[in-house]
Design a protein around this motif. Structure first.
Motif, short mmCIF file in Angstrom:
data_model
loop_
_atom_site.label_atom_id
_atom_site.label_comp_id
_atom_site.label_asym_id
_atom_site.label_seq_id
_atom_site.Cartn_x
_atom_site.Cartn_y
_atom_site.Cartn_z
N ILE B 219 79.99 71.09 0.28
CA ILE B 219 80.96 70.13 -0.28
C ILE B 219 82.32 70.29 0.40
CG2 ILE B 219 82.27 69.55 -2.37
CD1 ILE B 219 79.71 70.14 -3.98
N ASN B 220 82.68 71.52 0.69
CA ASN B 220 83.96 71.74 1.38
C ASN B 220 83.99 71.10 2.76
OD1 ASN B 220 86.08 73.22 -0.03
ND2 ASN B 220 84.49 74.74 -0.41
N VAL B 221 82.88 71.22 3.48
CA VAL B 221 82.82 70.58 4.81
C VAL B 221 82.98 69.07 4.66
CG1 VAL B 221 81.33 70.08 6.79
CG2 VAL B 221 81.37 72.40 5.82
N LYS B 222 82.22 68.53 3.71
CA LYS B 222 82.28 67.09 3.49
C LYS B 222 83.67 66.65 3.06
CE LYS B 222 80.39 63.01 2.03
NZ LYS B 222 79.15 62.31 1.80
N ALA B 223 84.25 67.35 2.10
CA ALA B 223 85.55 66.97 1.55
C ALA B 223 86.63 66.97 2.64
CB ALA B 223 85.94 67.93 0.42
#
Lengths: 359, 359
Positions: B219-223
């Motif tokens: 999720i951090n990569v995506k965000a």
């Protein structure tokens, strides 16, 4: 040439008003679009599609669809058919949609552009007076069998190109429909805009100069409001003056029986009556009624079910907690949004409709 | 509880990851919604609909729809049925949609929320690992018979509430599907994210702690990417690593034959092979292939038409001027978007598919 710029949260776009714009389209395209898709209707296509197509075909890959004229085309079926046609024409994310037509085409093609591949550019080319209103502000939608414009988006165009020459071919019923929205803009705006509209007669004597003057004035009123409230959180609702009952009448009669502007004109009369009572003020109802009469607006209605109209008004997008909200006038140029109490609204609507039946 | 905040052009929203969130929904609603409409599917409803409904019913007017599980529900028909149901339930502009389910529900309910009355609030409650990807970033859509996600919008939710307890009931095929996207995030991100994924085995030994760790990382990569490019103008396209061929295989096989993540995993293998050739680099293809094999990903395909796959890849939303764009890796963690030349792409695809058939 008249030009103004509308600011939105994502980009600014020009509204250009001029004669013969359809021949000079190329100079208003600010990107190297790999494909352009024109969406128009069966009334407009024979008149202006060739002009628009020919203005672009030398420099762009241009395709088009012609949908049947009339509000019925703002349907889920036509919407999905257009999606299929855009896909099959190979329109990609860098493509451009041109909405060539009246408000129906602007709403339909605008929602196609808003949702095709999650949104591509589109240009509004309004060909009716009514569309001076709908083409500015980025509200796009299709209808649901249960109500008008229930499926849509806020999605501003990249330009509005208003070729006023295309207005010369529209029938008087359409001129009336469009001028009702101009009259609306005049009433929610500080005077003397209404004083400017009052003497206008919608017949052969209507000059291009008068029409353009009033259109520009109307667009300016609209633009000032949508810039301050793009997503209709508050003051943009003022633009719905006359529309709460107007929409309900339109859908209750069945789309196409009365033009949008004609229904809104009746809605404005009702909203003015409510306003006089609510605020104990005097509004130019008589003058407006006379103006409508002189200009052949329909001022009688068949017997309509008050229950049905109330139900439809509750489906209005302004409605919250089942409470109908109406735009009323504290005075000319000072609209306010009022929560209406069901019972008294019903009573006043009954009395109003009674007058409209026998009038 | 883990929480991060995603910034968008219109508003910020929280992504909350915790156990038992479905019982504490109320504390995450920051408005006094007059009505709430839950959209879920026939797999999820028996498991969690009651929990969500009961968490809200004392304080809100709550309605719901249960659509058939499976990608087929991302159709225009189901979309319009939902619109009708929301209208009939009296959901107004201040209403809230809750998307309770996997990526299909998030996409479908998200597009319903994006286009209902021109857009109302919605919350993503993902119940699959795969949806860690789709629930963040505001891409919502339905399918067209000619391609996936061709009709939709960029429309961010007001919150993503990820109750990881709901992940305990998902079958291993779904876990595989979800972990393929996590693996994708690991490969477009600077190492050592991939080193963290490489030893993970997707069976009973997979601990909650490992899963949550990898989800949060994904999720951090995506965000980080969607914040920098909300509307997929440039770097957001990196997230499509493996998807150009993945989507084409999915629709060529017919939705439901292979999970999204399984198809994307094959797409990633192909993109890695292309990358090695294009940039003369060495990528961990063998390690990734082994990881897929160990975790029972399908690594054989029936004979597929290369022509059909090429046609479908041209309908990819990244395609411009009929040129297929692929996300390739210069090295691990360094994705780039490359215009592919038709003939060589076709040749390499043929060779790749040949291996997948006999492998």
């Amino acid at each position: 040439m008249e030009q103004l710029t509308i600011k939105t949260s994502t980009h600014d776009y020009p509204v250009v008003i001029d004669q013969g714009l359809r021949f000079k389209l190329k100079s208003f395209l600010n990107k190297d679009y790999p494909s352009i898709y024109i969406i128009t209707d069966s009334n407009v296509a024979p008149l202006y599609l060739d002009d628009v197509y020919n203005a672009l075909k030398a420099n762009y890959h241009v395709s088009y669809s012609i949908v049947p004229a009339g509000e019925e085309s703002k349907s889920s079926r036509v919407y999905f058919d257009l999606m299929t046609q855009l896909i099959e024409a190979g329109v990609d994310r860098d493509g451009l949609v041109i909405a060539l037509g009246g408000g129906m085409i602007g709403d339909l093609a605008g929602f196609v552009a808003a949702s095709y591949l999650r949104g591509i550019d589109y240009i509004q080319m309004p060909t009716t007076i009514l569309a001076h209103d709908s083409s500015v502000g980025g509200k796009v939608a299709i209808n649901h069998p249960l109500g008008k414009n229930l499926i849509g988006a806020f999605y501003p165009p990249v330009a509005v190109l208003y070729d006023v020459e295309t207005l010369q071919t529209i029938p008087f019923q359409e001129i009336r429909s469009g001028y009702a929205e101009i009259a609306k803009h005049s009433m929610i705006h500080t005077p003397p805009f209404w004083e400017q509209i009052k003497p206008v007669t919608l017949d052969e004597s209507l000059s291009d100069a008068t029409l353009i003057r009033d259109l520009i004035h109307g667009i300016n009123v609209k633009a000032a409001i949508v810039e301050r409230d793009e997503k209709e959180a508050n003051i943009r609702q003022f633009l719905n003056f006359g529309h709460t009952l107007g929409h309900a009448i339109e859908s209750e009669l069945g789309y196409g029986k009365m033009t949008h502007g004609e229904a809104v004109a009746i809605g404005m009369l009702f909203a003015m009556e409510l306003s006089e009572q609510y605020f104990s003020v005097t509004l130019p109802i008589e003058a407006f009624h006379n103006w409508l009469k002189r200009n052949d607006y329909p001022l009688t209605l068949p017997r309509l079910s008050v229950n049905q109209l109330m139900t439809r008004m509750k489906r209005d997008k302004k409605t919250k907690n089942q409470t109908i909200k109406m735009v009323l006038l504290k005075t000319l140029g000072e609209p306010v949004i009022i929560d209406m109490e069901d019972r008294s609204l019903r009573q006043q609507l009954e009395a109003f409709l009674e007058k409209m039946v026998i009038r």
